[in-house]
Scaffold this motif. Structure first.
Motif, short mmCIF file in Angstrom:
data_model
loop_
_atom_site.label_atom_id
_atom_site.label_comp_id
_atom_site.label_asym_id
_atom_site.label_seq_id
_atom_site.Cartn_x
_atom_site.Cartn_y
_atom_site.Cartn_z
N THR A 109 20.23 1.54 10.06
CA THR A 109 19.94 1.67 8.63
C THR A 109 19.04 0.54 8.14
N SER A 110 19.37 -0.69 8.53
CA SER A 110 18.64 -1.84 8.03
C SER A 110 17.50 -2.26 8.96
N ASP A 168 21.30 -2.14 13.98
CA ASP A 168 21.75 -1.41 12.80
C ASP A 168 20.60 -0.49 12.41
N TYR A 200 18.02 -4.35 11.27
CA TYR A 200 18.39 -5.66 11.76
C TYR A 200 19.39 -5.53 12.91
#
Length: 119
Positions: A50-51, A48, A53
């Motif tokens: 964005t995160s 991901d 993770y």
């Protein structure tokens, strides 16, 4: 990139474990995909962006873990509590990312590893 079965018996028994590896020079955003017999290839684990993770699809969440070894430029897929429905060909892919509830890729595919889980 090179794919291997690092540990575990393959074919595996239900409830067993396997560890796959994927080594590539461009290893950072490697994702994992699988293709069950008669089905389309689906993403099961990817980054991901964005995160930062790792995203897991619901079917493997809590059982599969993607582990990065920066020194070896390798991503491992630790698969636990295997089920017969996990049977399929597993592919790693470079340049993959999470897009909503799915994983996408734009890089190269690994050669694929057949995983069979007996009930």
């Amino acid at each position: 990139q090179e794919q291997r079965v690092e540990s575990g018996e393959n074919p595996a028994q239900a409830g067993g474990s396997l560890r796959l590896s994927c080594t590539a020079s461009d290893y950072y955003a490697i994702g994992w995909f699988r293709q069950a017999p008669g089905s389309q290839r689906e993403g099961i684990s990817c980054l991901d962006l964005t995160s930062g993770y790792t995203y897991y699809t619901d079917s493997v969440k809590g059982r599969f873990t993607s582990i990065r070894d920066n020194g070896k430029k390798t991503i491992y897929l630790e698969m636990n509590d295997l089920r017969p429905e996990d049977t399929g060909t597993y592919f790693c892919a470079t340049d993959s990312w999470r897009a909503g509830d799915e994983c996408r890729m734009s890089g190269d595919w690994g050669q694929g590893t057949q995983v069979t889980v007996a009930s």
